[in-house]
Structure formats: C-alpha cells, structure tokens
Design a protein around this motif. Structure first.
Motif, PDB file in Angstrom:
ATOM      1  N   THR A   9       0.833  -1.207   0.000  1.00  0.00           N
ATOM      2  CA  THR A   9       0.000   0.000   0.000  1.00  0.00           C
ATOM      3  C   THR A   9       0.862   1.250   0.000  1.00  0.00           C
ATOM      4  O   THR A   9       0.602   2.202  -0.758  1.00  0.00           O
ATOM      5  CB  THR A   9      -0.935   0.006   1.223  1.00  0.00           C
ATOM      6  N   PHE A  10       1.901   1.258   0.828  1.00  0.00           N
ATOM      7  CA  PHE A  10       2.755   2.442   0.901  1.00  0.00           C
ATOM      8  C   PHE A  10       3.410   2.741  -0.437  1.00  0.00           C
ATOM      9  O   PHE A  10       3.333   3.867  -0.947  1.00  0.00           O
ATOM     10  CB  PHE A  10       3.833   2.272   1.974  1.00  0.00           C
ATOM     11  N   TYR A  11       4.064   1.740  -1.034  1.00  0.00           N
ATOM     12  CA  TYR A  11       4.809   2.014  -2.263  1.00  0.00           C
ATOM     13  C   TYR A  11       3.892   2.183  -3.475  1.00  0.00           C
ATOM     14  O   TYR A  11       4.243   2.899  -4.418  1.00  0.00           O
ATOM     15  CB  TYR A  11       5.883   0.954  -2.485  1.00  0.00           C
ATOM     16  N   SER A  12       2.713   1.588  -3.449  1.00  0.00           N
ATOM     17  CA  SER A  12       1.751   1.856  -4.521  1.00  0.00           C
ATOM     18  C   SER A  12       1.274   3.300  -4.443  1.00  0.00           C
ATOM     19  O   SER A  12       1.133   3.977  -5.469  1.00  0.00           O
ATOM     20  CB  SER A  12       0.568   0.891  -4.432  1.00  0.00           C
ATOM     21  N   CYS A  13       1.022   3.778  -3.220  1.00  0.00           N
ATOM     22  CA  CYS A  13       0.642   5.186  -3.053  1.00  0.00           C
ATOM     23  C   CYS A  13       1.802   6.120  -3.389  1.00  0.00           C
ATOM     24  O   CYS A  13       1.602   7.168  -4.022  1.00  0.00           O
ATOM     25  CB  CYS A  13       0.163   5.428  -1.625  1.00  0.00           C
ATOM     26  N   PHE A  14       3.017   5.758  -2.991  1.00  0.00           N
ATOM     27  CA  PHE A  14       4.178   6.603  -3.286  1.00  0.00           C
ATOM     28  C   PHE A  14       4.392   6.682  -4.796  1.00  0.00           C
ATOM     29  O   PHE A  14       4.771   7.729  -5.339  1.00  0.00           O
ATOM     30  CB  PHE A  14       5.405   6.043  -2.572  1.00  0.00           C
ATOM     31  N   PHE A  15       4.124   5.583  -5.496  1.00  0.00           N
ATOM     32  CA  PHE A  15       4.174   5.592  -6.962  1.00  0.00           C
ATOM     33  C   PHE A  15       3.178   6.599  -7.524  1.00  0.00           C
ATOM     34  O   PHE A  15       3.526   7.442  -8.367  1.00  0.00           O
ATOM     35  CB  PHE A  15       3.872   4.186  -7.478  1.00  0.00           C
ATOM     36  N   ARG A  16       1.926   6.555  -7.084  1.00  0.00           N
ATOM     37  CA  ARG A  16       0.905   7.492  -7.575  1.00  0.00           C
ATOM     38  C   ARG A  16       1.259   8.932  -7.233  1.00  0.00           C
ATOM     39  O   ARG A  16       0.944   9.856  -7.984  1.00  0.00           O
ATOM     40  CB  ARG A  16      -0.459   7.146  -6.984  1.00  0.00           C
ATOM     41  N   ALA A  17       1.907   9.123  -6.079  1.00  0.00           N
ATOM     42  CA  ALA A  17       2.316  10.462  -5.668  1.00  0.00           C
ATOM     43  C   ALA A  17       3.494  10.983  -6.489  1.00  0.00           C
ATOM     44  O   ALA A  17       3.876  12.146  -6.354  1.00  0.00           O
ATOM     45  CB  ALA A  17       2.690  10.461  -4.185  1.00  0.00           C
ATOM     46  N   SER A  18       4.052  10.121  -7.350  1.00  0.00           N
ATOM     47  CA  SER A  18       5.246  10.477  -8.123  1.00  0.00           C
ATOM     48  C   SER A  18       4.968  10.571  -9.617  1.00  0.00           C
ATOM     49  O   SER A  18       5.882  10.444 -10.431  1.00  0.00           O
ATOM     50  CB  SER A  18       6.347   9.430  -7.875  1.00  0.00           C
ATOM     51  N   LEU A  19       3.717  10.823  -9.999  1.00  0.00           N
ATOM     52  CA  LEU A  19       3.358  10.926 -11.413  1.00  0.00           C
ATOM     53  C   LEU A  19       3.007  12.346 -11.840  1.00  0.00           C
ATOM     54  O   LEU A  19       3.253  12.734 -12.979  1.00  0.00           O
ATOM     55  CB  LEU A  19       2.174  10.001 -11.715  1.00  0.00           C
ATOM     56  N   PHE A  20       2.414  13.113 -10.946  1.00  0.00           N
ATOM     57  CA  PHE A  20       1.980  14.473 -11.256  1.00  0.00           C
ATOM     58  C   PHE A  20       2.684  15.440 -10.312  1.00  0.00           C
ATOM     59  O   PHE A  20       2.938  15.114  -9.166  1.00  0.00           O
ATOM     60  CB  PHE A  20       0.465  14.610 -11.066  1.00  0.00           C
ATOM     61  N   SER A  21       2.970  16.641 -10.795  1.00  0.00           N
ATOM     62  CA  SER A  21       2.731  17.219 -12.101  1.00  0.00           C
ATOM     63  C   SER A  21       3.683  16.614 -13.129  1.00  0.00           C
ATOM     64  O   SER A  21       4.816  16.255 -12.822  1.00  0.00           O
ATOM     65  CB  SER A  21       2.935  18.724 -12.075  1.00  0.00           C
ATOM     66  N   ARG A  22       3.197  16.532 -14.357  1.00  0.00           N
ATOM     67  CA  ARG A  22       3.929  15.861 -15.410  1.00  0.00           C
ATOM     68  C   ARG A  22       4.916  16.814 -16.096  1.00  0.00           C
ATOM     69  O   ARG A  22       4.616  17.981 -16.323  1.00  0.00           O
ATOM     70  CB  ARG A  22       2.915  15.350 -16.439  1.00  0.00           C
ATOM     71  N   LYS A  23       6.103  16.282 -16.403  1.00  0.00           N
ATOM     72  CA  LYS A  23       7.079  17.073 -17.156  1.00  0.00           C
ATOM     73  C   LYS A  23       6.525  17.398 -18.544  1.00  0.00           C
ATOM     74  O   LYS A  23       6.007  16.518 -19.230  1.00  0.00           O
ATOM     75  CB  LYS A  23       8.393  16.312 -17.294  1.00  0.00           C
ATOM     76  N   PHE A  24       6.635  18.651 -18.939  1.00  0.00           N
ATOM     77  CA  PHE A  24       6.152  19.068 -20.253  1.00  0.00           C
ATOM     78  C   PHE A  24       7.295  19.648 -21.084  1.00  0.00           C
ATOM     79  O   PHE A  24       7.070  20.294 -22.097  1.00  0.00           O
ATOM     80  CB  PHE A  24       5.032  20.099 -20.092  1.00  0.00           C
ATOM     81  N   TYR A  25       8.522  19.410 -20.631  1.00  0.00           N
ATOM     82  CA  TYR A  25       9.680  19.933 -21.347  1.00  0.00           C
ATOM     83  C   TYR A  25      10.449  18.788 -21.995  1.00  0.00           C
ATOM     84  O   TYR A  25      10.282  17.617 -21.657  1.00  0.00           O
ATOM     85  CB  TYR A  25      10.587  20.720 -20.405  1.00  0.00           C
ATOM     86  N   GLU A  26      11.308  19.148 -22.939  1.00  0.00           N
ATOM     87  CA  GLU A  26      12.121  18.169 -23.653  1.00  0.00           C
ATOM     88  C   GLU A  26      13.580  18.644 -23.649  1.00  0.00           C
ATOM     89  O   GLU A  26      13.865  19.782 -23.269  1.00  0.00           O
ATOM     90  CB  GLU A  26      11.574  17.989 -25.073  1.00  0.00           C
ATOM     91  N   ILE A  27      14.478  17.784 -24.070  1.00  0.00           N
ATOM     92  CA  ILE A  27      15.909  18.094 -24.031  1.00  0.00           C
ATOM     93  C   ILE A  27      16.426  18.186 -25.461  1.00  0.00           C
ATOM     94  O   ILE A  27      16.276  17.252 -26.252  1.00  0.00           O
ATOM     95  CB  ILE A  27      16.693  17.019 -23.257  1.00  0.00           C
ATOM     96  N   ASN A  28      17.035  19.329 -25.783  1.00  0.00           N
ATOM     97  CA  ASN A  28      17.491  19.542 -27.167  1.00  0.00           C
ATOM     98  C   ASN A  28      18.849  18.886 -27.423  1.00  0.00           C
ATOM     99  O   ASN A  28      19.409  18.208 -26.547  1.00  0.00           O
ATOM    100  CB  ASN A  28      17.506  21.031 -27.502  1.00  0.00           C
ATOM    101  N   LYS A  29      19.394  19.092 -28.613  1.00  0.00           N
ATOM    102  CA  LYS A  29      20.660  18.460 -29.000  1.00  0.00           C
ATOM    103  C   LYS A  29      21.806  18.866 -28.086  1.00  0.00           C
ATOM    104  O   LYS A  29      22.769  18.125 -27.911  1.00  0.00           O
ATOM    105  CB  LYS A  29      21.001  18.812 -30.445  1.00  0.00           C
ATOM    106  N   GLU A  30      21.709  20.069 -27.536  1.00  0.00           N
ATOM    107  CA  GLU A  30      22.767  20.557 -26.649  1.00  0.00           C
ATOM    108  C   GLU A  30      22.575  20.097 -25.207  1.00  0.00           C
ATOM    109  O   GLU A  30      23.357  20.462 -24.330  1.00  0.00           O
ATOM    110  CB  GLU A  30      22.822  22.097 -26.687  1.00  0.00           C
ATOM    111  N   GLY A  31      21.525  19.336 -24.974  1.00  0.00           N
ATOM    112  CA  GLY A  31      21.271  18.839 -23.629  1.00  0.00           C
ATOM    113  C   GLY A  31      20.553  19.822 -22.727  1.00  0.00           C
ATOM    114  O   GLY A  31      20.538  19.650 -21.505  1.00  0.00           O
ATOM    115  N   LYS A  32      19.938  20.854 -23.323  1.00  0.00           N
ATOM    116  CA  LYS A  32      19.254  21.873 -22.529  1.00  0.00           C
ATOM    117  C   LYS A  32      17.735  21.710 -22.632  1.00  0.00           C
ATOM    118  O   LYS A  32      17.209  21.316 -23.669  1.00  0.00           O
ATOM    119  CB  LYS A  32      19.669  23.269 -23.005  1.00  0.00           C
TER     120      LYS A  32
END
Length: 755
Positions: A304-327
């Motif tokens: 129960t703990f780690y299933s909840c910790f998993f759900r607590a680790s999904l949002f907010s979702r990353k909406f950025y990407e990494i370009n060729k320069e690694g930025k």
C-alpha cells in the motif's frame, strides 16, 4: 567451532540486512490500485500507468472507447488498445493520445470489434513493466522512458501478425516508411490548445513490414498500400511475418518530428531489448521510491505504501524536452510558442496543494524549484497563474492556490523564483476574474473585498470560496512578510481572517450568507452543494487551515471544538443531495466508508483528523490517522476511498504513514500523527537522512507515549521542515494506551494565526 558458528551467523544476519536494504521496491507497487472505478462509485479513478516518475508520456491498456474518460476499468474483460496517455482523472479529457493494438490472423480496425478478451491472472502491472496475454495468446509488453516506450508484441505461431495504430479522436496524420520499418505522424486531441498544436510521434520496428495501409476510424475503412493519411481519426496498420516477436520503440514530442526522433534516440537508442528498458526503468523507480524506505510493516502495508508513493510520483507531469545541446525547452500550451527552460502540467491545485506539493518540497526539492519557476513562466505567457492545467489552463474548481506553493516553498528554503513577481501575479489573480473556470482569477472578488465574504446564492459554492480565499490570502501575506514586502503584506493581512464572516455561532457551522448578510434559510449541515463544493458544512467548517486556534475560539474553546470533531465520526452517514439533485459518487463513498460525516474520498476534510493536535487531544489524531490508513487504503483495484486526484490522496497516505501531515502549507510545519511502520528513513536530496524510529509500533500500539528528537525530549505536536532536512532521528515510544498528558503546552501546538 563456536567462534566459527558465531561468525557464520553474523555473516548471515548481515546478508539478510543488506538484502532488505536493497529490496526491489518497484515490485511492491501495483499499478492496478484504484482501477475498479465507474461513474457511480470510484475506488481511485486510476489506470495502470506504465511510466517514469513525472514522465511526459505514460502508457496504459485501454478498455474504454476512444474519448471515454474511464480508459481502463478493472471489471471489464476486453482490451482494445495500448495508449500513450496523459489523463489526470476520468473527469478530465485526455490529450496527445494514440494507441497500438495487435491482432492475429485477421485485420480488424473497428475498435469495438477488435477488442480482445483477457484475464487479470495473465496480467502484470508494475511502474516499469506491463504485460498481458490475451485469450488468443497474443502477448503485449511495455517498458517506459520519460518521453517514449519500448513495446513487444508476441504473436502465436503460424498466424498472420497485424498491428493497428489508432489516431484516437479529432485530427491525426500518419506516414508509413516500409523500407525503414517505421511510422511517423501526429495527433491533435485534447482541450484548450493553441491552434496548430500537434503531438508528433515516431514508431520503429525491429521486424520487416510485410504489408501496410492506412485507415479512418470514423468510417472504419482501410486503404491497402497507402503510405500516408491526414484528417479526422486517421490511422495505420502494418503486417509482419506470421508468429513473430516484434519490438516497437516509440517516442513523442510537442515541438517537432525531429525532436521526437531525438527523444527516441536519446532515451531508447542504446536499448537493444525490452529487458534493458525494463531494467533501466526499474532502476529509476527504485531510486525514486528509495527516497523513503519503510521497515517493520506487513507485506500488505508495504504494498500500500509504495503503490501510493508511486501514484504520488506521477503528477505534475514534465512538459519539457531536451534539445541536441542537452538543454531543456518546451512548447508552451499557454502562448503556443517554444521557450527555453522547464514546464510542468497536469495537476489541479485545489486537490494537490494540500499534500502532493508539500511532499515534493521534502522529497523532490530540486524539481519543485523548477516547477515554481515554470508557474511564473505560465503567468508571463497567458497573464494568469495556473490553477488547473491539463495541459492548458482550465480554471477548474475553486480557490487561488498557486500562491500556497510559492509561500510553502519560500518558508522551506526553496528560492528559485522572484517573490515579488509571484505576489504581483497573485494580486492580479485575487482582484480579477479570468476568462476560464471559477479558479481562474476569483469569482466574487469585489464582494469578497467589500463584504469580507462571497455572497450566496449570487455565487455558487460561495462559502467554500470564502474559506479558501482567506487561506490563500494568508499565504500571500506570509510570502510578503517573509520577503519584507509591506505593501502586499498589508493588502492580504486585511482578508486572511475572513473565515469568521461565514461562521454562524448559533449553529457552530460555516454557512451561506447573502448580499444583505442574512444566513441561508433551512440550513442542514448534511446537505451537499449550494454554498459548498462537493461537500457539506460538516466538511467545510474545518477549512481554516491558517488559524485553527481562531476556529477553536469561535466555537467557545477546546472542549467544544474537540466535541464537535468527535461528532464528525459519530454522526450518522446520511446525505441530503441538495443542489446536486441526486447522489454523486463522493456521497456514495462517504456512506460506504461508514465513518460518520467523515468523507476522506474528497479533499476538503482530509486534514481534519490532525486538528486534535491544536486542542490538547493529540492522542485522538493518532488513533484516527491510523484508523483511516488501515480502513480506507489498500494496494488492490479497490485501493482508494474515492478519486485519487493527481497524487493528492496518495500523498496524504505517504505523509501520514511517515507520521505527519501538512495541515498548513506555507508555515514549514508538519503536524504529528501516528506512523504505520516501525522505522521510516527519508533519504534527502542533500545527502542527509531523517529517521522516524517507532520500534514498538504495531496495529495496537498506535499512540505516542513519549518522543525524543536527536536524543532530546520532544513534546511538540508538530515537526518543522528544517528539522527534517537537517537530518536526525525522531524516536517515538509507541503504546496501546493513549498518553493524555503529552503535548499540552501552548508551545506544543502547531501554527495558528491566533495562537
């Protein structure tokens, strides 16, 4: 001989300890937790998410029709596709979705006809790996990356092997490259996006394409040998040699097809087999889940703990990407342009300001700092702070809770943003109404400023709004005071006690009040709706996060206050549907829980069990916190008492299982409860450890008899963020008998404005 045996025993014990410390924590997680949900009754409203922590894209099996909010329901026995998904909950629409579906012998594109039977006994659902074998013997496996996934489809021998790509709803486009064993394309589904927005994808196969074509999911017609299509609901299909095992690498981008290709190469290029991606994802999850190591609980408690910790680790979702320069850079859903830096999305602050973001300040402070900067970037791009983003702004629910994140971060030492810019944005938020939903700007802001409350029925849910505005104003005041900004401090100080204006001393409840200052007639505290949001007065009377002592004073002292708290649990679990006109699922869930008027399945009352700490009965908090955790949570498909809500309900459990909770974000305090485990180790980003040592903890020993912090006697009913991040040991002597004499001094009580 005795020395040798003793040495051998020590080695064995040491090995066992080492094994325990290096457990594969990801294996405790069941991503099917909470999936047995429907419109009338939700047990989490989740789907079996295969993803990395806060990943930009996730993957899930699909039992529901395209566009159906309930994309996976445990009680169904057929799957019609495997989706790239982003949905916050069943009550919000998904976006940037497409799906893949394998089939044997016969090509069927129609989603209603291609769905295939399966059994949960042939299903594995972990964060790093999903696997299901259909009754027709086709096996699908998925392992995730942040912006893609590695899939494998295993077809039965001597059967034709088809794979269908479904463009979901609205506009989509596909291009098939048979010689390159590749498909590229885009989808454009979701709400509130800027014109021309697309989610680009690239799909690569490790087996030769033998036949191919495009199709239209509006008419379910196919075009053999067609290599491209664009329009509403366009898709593609390919055929491989019979009985093949085909590995499929997929990645997507909101910026360009070239960036999608780069995402695929960066995240999946080195993985020759799905097993490598699966192992890599397991390593990422074990590191993330390993930030909190719990020991001394049952197998079920660990799950129960780690299933909840998993759900607590999904949002907010990353909406950025990494370009060729690694930025980092990102396509903004707010102004439709590409910007440098970080962006996050898919959360509703009304839910998540309470526990999910406070948990992030403790466990993921670096990422949280990036998140705060991205909020001000959103403000600059659209003129408003986010309140409910998926991923563009919707303004859903009530309150202006972005300011709570800024205040809470600042008091905890996270300084990645300009506080004056945050206060400027909040002042604009508090004195205007935006073009989107009620939480975009402030419903009734003029009347709130002039009368000191939002009048009902002129504004729906007005009393709930008054209470939440007052708390938000406290957070604005707190940030201003902490940063020496007297102008903003004076503005918000005038309004942070406005909760008093909707408290009726004759009933000892918060109530609706009209423009003329008259209480709403025919008041019944069990009636839902009207001046309240998804609840009743039993739930909202306690929404004075910033000043519990002030609420105690209004109720005539601690004895009256705790008696009323007791009544929440002893009142009959009855409902009057009020302005909802019928039973909504939150009502049904409260009745099912059978804990009086305590409705843990929704957010407004989730802090209530911790309020005894403010009124000289902390032992009752300890009892109720453990009771709620034990009774209302588990790791099964029925694992939640209502909507999980973007990590909030899970984060409540994670914090509470560690023995504390964030009643008042913005103060740097966590109010003590009763931990679920004998030992909890928080492995902090700064390299330090904080240990909660409750060696005699058990199902019976839920009460704190005494405590020490770093060897010194500790009577306070709260612990500070600085205590935690500085590392140390909180030792709790647990007992089956409450200690009614501990934590009774004024200094032992948590923060209140009126303290």
């Amino acid at each position: 001989m005795k020395i040798k045996l003793f040495t051998l025993l020590i080695i064995c014990l040491s090995t066992n300890v080492l094994v325990a410390q290096n457990k594969d924590l990801v294996n405790y997680v069941n991503t099917l937790q909470g999936t047995n949900s429907k419109h009338e009754l939700t047990r989490g409203n989740t789907y079996p998410t295969t993803a990395l922590p806060f990943g930009m894209h996730t993957w899930t099996p699909q039992t529901g029709k395209n566009g159906d909010g309930w994309k996976y329901q445990y009680f169904k026995d057929k799957i019609r596709g495997f989706q790239q998904a982003h949905q916050c909950s069943s009550w919000t629409r998904d976006y940037a979705v497409f799906s893949l579906m394998p089939m044997a012998d016969q090509l069927i594109v129609n989603e209603n006809l291609r769905e295939t039977k399966f059994s949960h006994t042939n299903e594995i659902a972990k964060p790093n790996y999903y696997k299901v074998t259909f009754d027709n013997q086709i096996t699908t496996e998925i392992a995730p990356t942040e912006r893609g996934a590695h899939l494998r489809f295993s077809y039965p021998k001597s059967k034709k092997s088809y794979l269908v790509l479904d463009g979901y709803t609205r506009l989509s486009g596909v291009k098939i490259f048979p010689k390159e064993n590749k498909i590229t394309g885009f989808v454009n589904n979701g709400e509130g996006f800027k014109k021309g927005w697309k989610s680009y994808f690239v799909i690569k196969f490790d087996q030769k394409i033998k036949a191919f074509g495009t199709w239209d999911n509006k008419s379910n017609t196919t075009k053999t040998d067609s290599t491209s299509a664009e329009g509403l609901g366009k898709g593609a299909y390919v055929m491989f040699k019979g009985g093949v095992k085909v590995q499929v690498k997929v990645a997507s981008s909101y910026i360009s097809l070239a960036q999608a290709e780069l995402n695929l190469e960066t995240e999946l290029g080195a993985d020759k087999t799905l097993e490598q991606t699966k192992a890599n994802a397991a390593a990422v999850w074990n590191k993330s889940l390993g930030k909190i190591v719990v020991e001394g609980g049952s197998q079920a408690d660990m799950e129960t703990f780690y299933s909840c910790f998993f759900r607590a680790s999904l949002f907010s979702r990353k909406f950025y990407e990494i370009n060729k320069e690694g930025k980092p850079y990102y396509f903004s859903p707010y102004d439709g342009k590409v910007h440098e830096g970080y962006m996050f999305t898919d959360t509703g602050f009304w839910d998540t300001f309470r526990a999910q973001f406070p948990l992030n300040t403790l466990i993921h402070p670096n990422m949280h700092g990036q998140y705060l900067a991205s909020m001000l970037a959103a403000y600059e791009q659209c003129g408003w702070l986010p309140s409910w983003s998926f991923p563009s702004e919707a303004g859903s629910m009530i309150g202006n809770h972005a300011i709570t994140l800024f205040a809470d971060a600042w008091v905890k030492g996270i300084r990645t943003f300009d506080p004056n810019k945050a206060l400027e944005a909040y002042l604009h938020e508090a004195n205007n109404k935006g073009p989107w939903g009620p939480a975009n700007g402030r419903d009734g802001w003029k009347e709130y400023a002039q009368l000191g409350y939002v009048p009902y029925p002129k504004y729906r849910e007005a009393t709930a709004k008054t209470l939440e505005y007052a708390y938000d104003d406290f957070c604005g005041y707190q940030l201003a005071k902490l940063t020496g900004n007297d102008f903003y401090a004076n503005v918000f100080q005038r309004q942070m006690f406005n909760y008093k204006n909707v408290y009726d001393p004759s009933t000892r409840f918060m109530r609706g009040k009209d423009l003329d200052g008259k209480w709403t007639a025919n008041f019944d505290p069990i009636e839902w709706g009207g001046p309240f949001t998804e609840g009743n007065s039993w739930h909202y009377t306690w929404s004075v996060f910033q000043d519990t002592q002030g609420l105690i004073n209004l109720m005539g002292g601690e004895k009256n206050f705790t008696a009323k708290l007791d009544s929440v649990f002893s009142e009959p679990s009855k409902v009057k549907v009020g302005t909802y006109g019928g039973m909504i699922h939150e009502m049904t869930e409260m009745v099912m829980a059978n804990m009086g008027q305590y409705a843990h399945g929704n957010q407004p009352i989730q802090h209530l069990v911790y309020l005894y700490n403010y009124a000289n009965q902390p032992y009752k908090t300890q009892f109720h916190a453990r009771n709620v955790m034990s009774k209302l949570y588990n790791a099964t498909e029925n694992g939640y008492p209502g909507d999980e809500d973007q990590g909030q309900t899970s984060s409540w459990y994670v914090l509470s299982a560690m023995g504390f909770y964030s009643v008042t974000p913005g103060t740097g305090e966590y109010v003590l409860g009763s931990p679920m485990f004998k030992k909890i180790t928080i492995n902090l980003e700064n390299g330090k450890k904080f240990v909660i040592d409750a060696a005699k903890n058990s199902k019976e020993n839920v009460y704190i008899r005494s405590a020490t912090l770093n060897g010194k006697k500790y009577n306070a009913n709260f612990i500070t963020h600085s205590d935690l991040v500085n590392g140390g040991v909180l030792k709790l002597e647990m007992s089956s008998v409450p200690n009614e004499n501990r934590g009774l001094e004024k200094a032992d009580k948590p923060f209140s404005l009126s303290k």
